[in-house]
Scaffold this active site. Structure first.
Site, PDB file in Angstrom:
ATOM      1  N   LYS A 148       0.815  -1.213   0.000  1.00  0.00           N
ATOM      2  CA  LYS A 148       0.000   0.000   0.000  1.00  0.00           C
ATOM      3  C   LYS A 148       0.849   1.264   0.000  1.00  0.00           C
ATOM      4  O   LYS A 148       0.505   2.256  -0.639  1.00  0.00           O
ATOM      5  CB  LYS A 148      -0.947   0.001   1.208  1.00  0.00           C
ATOM      6  CG  LYS A 148      -2.081  -1.000   1.101  1.00  0.00           C
ATOM      7  CD  LYS A 148      -3.059  -0.839   2.253  1.00  0.00           C
ATOM      8  CE  LYS A 148      -4.240  -1.776   2.107  1.00  0.00           C
ATOM      9  NZ  LYS A 148      -5.235  -1.594   3.183  1.00  0.00           N
TER      10      LYS A 148
ATOM     11  N   LYS B  36      -7.298  -7.554  -9.007  1.00  0.00           N
ATOM     12  CA  LYS B  36      -8.485  -7.808  -8.198  1.00  0.00           C
ATOM     13  C   LYS B  36      -9.537  -6.740  -8.436  1.00  0.00           C
ATOM     14  O   LYS B  36      -9.210  -5.569  -8.673  1.00  0.00           O
ATOM     15  CB  LYS B  36      -8.128  -7.843  -6.709  1.00  0.00           C
ATOM     16  CG  LYS B  36      -7.454  -9.118  -6.247  1.00  0.00           C
ATOM     17  CD  LYS B  36      -7.195  -9.093  -4.764  1.00  0.00           C
ATOM     18  CE  LYS B  36      -8.465  -9.172  -3.955  1.00  0.00           C
ATOM     19  NZ  LYS B  36      -8.228  -9.291  -2.504  1.00  0.00           N
TER      20      LYS B  36
ATOM     21  N   LYS C  47     -12.829  -1.242  -5.285  1.00  0.00           N
ATOM     22  CA  LYS C  47     -13.616  -0.007  -5.217  1.00  0.00           C
ATOM     23  C   LYS C  47     -12.814   1.188  -5.711  1.00  0.00           C
ATOM     24  O   LYS C  47     -13.387   2.190  -6.137  1.00  0.00           O
ATOM     25  CB  LYS C  47     -14.056   0.258  -3.770  1.00  0.00           C
ATOM     26  CG  LYS C  47     -14.921  -0.820  -3.143  1.00  0.00           C
ATOM     27  CD  LYS C  47     -15.134  -0.512  -1.668  1.00  0.00           C
ATOM     28  CE  LYS C  47     -15.781  -1.665  -0.930  1.00  0.00           C
ATOM     29  NZ  LYS C  47     -15.865  -1.433   0.520  1.00  0.00           N
TER      30      LYS C  47
END
Length: 329
Positions: A109, A192, A195
């Protein structure tokens, strides 16, 4: 009856990957487990956020989970239960820097710009451990990407027990469904479903209308080859594998069964069948989500009552942990 804890970030309406990977499994688990399902709004602060959006998304996520079949008495938002933060701080002091340095999700991240990320992103595995152990939960449904964090939670629990000379926190068992669907982007089968993807066409969200679901499936990326009869024929065809995997998961069939059913057919026929299946299952969820969103007072009441139940379970546990570390009570 074993206690199960699981959480989901309220960063927008859940998508198909969340539904197949977690929410549908939660609905099943609550039938024979003592479950707590948490909207982890504190974790949402580890990345840039908007206060107004967080409030709205927490309510939208609540509506969607209720529409999917989650028992309203088991659902609450994390920030409403102080036990999470209190035990999280204790675990910040129990956990070791070396353990956190091994967490691959922080590296993924933060990327190359890790020095500019919040300390919360770095220590959030400690808060995740507190989320679970504040309730003495012994089972946690997780995907493979969270297995490392669960191992850390057990390390923290064992160190706490050792340092305090007690057997207080239990061992946590991961619940990883043997055939959990890994749902990928409809635009890129190597990524993947997310959102945060800038393309709305990459995902089906749980308040999409029937027309929106059908349109996204029609436009989903595929290739020119017909569908194979065996899994070996999906080698190098990530988009084809993704759509077939979704069909298998939604129909509760194996991938082999779906390949046999559609072998030799083109994507036109298959996409129509997949769209029909998704609409049949998800359109009622979307309709109920929109209905619930029109009554935000009801959603707030659900979260308040869920938080009361969560506090009743967690307060004695975390109060005892605070006594064990030496806090005056």
């Amino acid at each position: 009856m074993q206690r199960v804890f699981s959480g989901i970030q309220p960063t927008g309406i859940p998508h198909l990957g969340n539904y197949l990977g977690a929410i549908r499994n939660w609905v099943t688990l609550q039938k024979d487990h003592d479950c707590l399902f948490c909207l982890v709004d504190m974790h949402s602060l580890t990345m840039p956020w908007s206060p107004e959006a967080l409030r709205e998304q927490t309510l939208a996520s609540t509506a969607c989970l209720l529409a999917s079949g989650i028992d309203p008495t088991r659902l609450y938002n994390q920030s409403a239960v102080s036990a999470h933060a209190r035990l999280g701080w204790i675990f910040n002091c129990v956990s070791r820097l070396g353990w956190l340095n091994r967490m691959t999700q922080f590296k993924d991240k933060a990327g190359k710009n890790r020095e500019n990320h919040s300390a919360g992103l770095y220590v959030y595995p400690n808060l995740m451990a507190a989320d679970i152990l504040a309730f003495h939960a012994t089972r946690v449904p997780v995907g493979d990407d969270q297995r490392q964090h669960l191992e850390l939670a057990n390390d923290i629990a064992q160190k706490f027990n050792h340092d305090m000379g007690v057997e207080f926190f239990p061992l946590i068992e991961p619940l990883i469904p043997p055939h959990a669907a890994r749902v990928m982007s409809l635009r890129d089968g190597s990524k993947k479903m997310s959102k945060s993807d800038p393309s709305a066409q990459s995902r089906i969200i749980l308040n999409d209308t029937a027309d929106e679901i059908a349109q996204k499936i029609r436009k989903a990326r595929t290739d020119a080859e017909p569908l194979p009869s065996e899994e070996a024929g999906l080698e190098g065809r990530p988009e084809a594998r993704n759509l077939l995997t979704i069909y298998a998961a939604m129909s509760n069939k194996t991938l082999a069964d779906v390949l046999t059913q559609f072998a030799g057919q083109g994507f036109g026929t298959f996409k129509q069948a997949l769209a029909d299946l998704l609409v049949e299952t998800l359109a009622p969820v979307a309709d109920e989500t929109r209905r619930l969103m029109d009554d935000k007072a009801h959603l707030m009441q659900v979260l308040r009552q869920g938080a009361e139940r969560a506090r009743a379970v967690s307060e004695p546990i975390v109060s005892e942990a605070e006594k064990l570390v030496g806090f005056l009570r």
